[in-house]
Design an enzyme around this catalytic site. Sequence first.
Site, mmCIF file in Angstrom:
data_model
loop_
_atom_site.group_PDB
_atom_site.id
_atom_site.type_symbol
_atom_site.label_atom_id
_atom_site.label_comp_id
_atom_site.label_asym_id
_atom_site.label_seq_id
_atom_site.Cartn_x
_atom_site.Cartn_y
_atom_site.Cartn_z
ATOM 1 N N TYR A 1 0.836 -1.202 0.000
ATOM 2 C CA TYR A 1 0.000 0.000 0.000
ATOM 3 C C TYR A 1 0.871 1.252 0.000
ATOM 4 O O TYR A 1 0.697 2.155 -0.823
ATOM 5 C CB TYR A 1 -0.936 -0.004 1.216
ATOM 6 C CG TYR A 1 -1.587 1.323 1.490
ATOM 7 C CD1 TYR A 1 -2.357 1.964 0.516
ATOM 8 C CD2 TYR A 1 -1.436 1.954 2.727
ATOM 9 C CE1 TYR A 1 -2.952 3.189 0.773
ATOM 10 C CE2 TYR A 1 -2.032 3.173 2.992
ATOM 11 C CZ TYR A 1 -2.789 3.785 2.010
ATOM 12 O OH TYR A 1 -3.374 5.004 2.268
ATOM 13 N N ALA B 1 1.065 -8.054 9.441
ATOM 14 C CA ALA B 1 2.217 -7.825 8.559
ATOM 15 C C ALA B 1 2.213 -6.389 8.061
ATOM 16 O O ALA B 1 1.178 -5.855 7.673
ATOM 17 C CB ALA B 1 2.167 -8.786 7.379
#
Length: 338
Positions: free
Chosen positions: A153, A295
């Site tokens: 992201y 994560a």
Amino acid sequence: MSETKSKVLVLGGLGYIGSCFIDQLLKQYPDVTVSVIDINHTSLALQLLPRQVNVHFVNLLDRAQLTDTIAQINPDVVFHFAAKTSVKESTEQPLTYFDHNLVGTLNLLHALKELQKPIQLFFSSTAAVFGSASTLPIPENLVLEETLASNPYGISKFLSEIVLQTLTRSPHFQVIALRYFNVAGASNPFGNFNKNTTLLIPNLIKAFMEKRTFFLYGDDYDTKDGSCIRDYIHVVDLCDAHLLAWKWLQANPKVRFESFNLGSGQGFSNWEVINTAQAIFAPEQLQLKIESRRAGDPPVLVVDCTKAKRLLNFQPTRSLHKMLSDETIFYRDFYNRL
């Protein structure tokens, strides 16, 4: 062109921040022409936006339809909120994130370039471009590197910023990249309509209201209480910052590209957020379960927004308690009644 006469395009205008932004935009500039591009046909924001807002259902990955729609709208100013934003999901589906966040932005730029006129573009970036930065609070002048972002992201937003900065060498684009930290609160009746949100605060509030278990991801970070520390900003303060950035860019036509951090400059741990919510919902007790870390989650993200204060005269005023209480009102009085 003055703000009041501008044609404004909001990408992702049916989402959390986009819909709150339109609400604040029309409160300050009720006569602007507002168009929305989004793909969410079921967004509850559709029931709340005023009729003067024109909504177009277009996927940013469909370049042909996007180009045709933008030619029809012919915007002067673009606020680009549309993105996939889950850090966890991005680690599981990195290509999906590169498609939606990077390729979608590239398609938007192709479509805007076809207009052959100057465009002011305000890009929703993120603190995730900094990853686990060693300098805290994180300064705006920190040199971004591809290896800095710790999840797909953040990398997708980092790469988009690089593309945007490169394109501002042409006369068509002025770009402001606004790097958000953790956004919370509501611009009631607009708020976070996403039933599947992974954000901490809405899930925390729903856990209290629905008497279900709240999952805390990680209590073994190297922080003061073992939980992640984040910088939070109220969504209305964030929207105000966008409008201040627009006004600043209007007054500085020679600016081609600039970036600003948007946060409070203060870090709150997950435990501190939980305790603040507990005070609001007392005597209700939270059902809590601690899970392993997610994560890609850095232990600490706190922002230095000195530049935004100096250049934009931006100063967030709403507290963490205000963020939680406004979002509680949204979920109690609006979310379940739509």
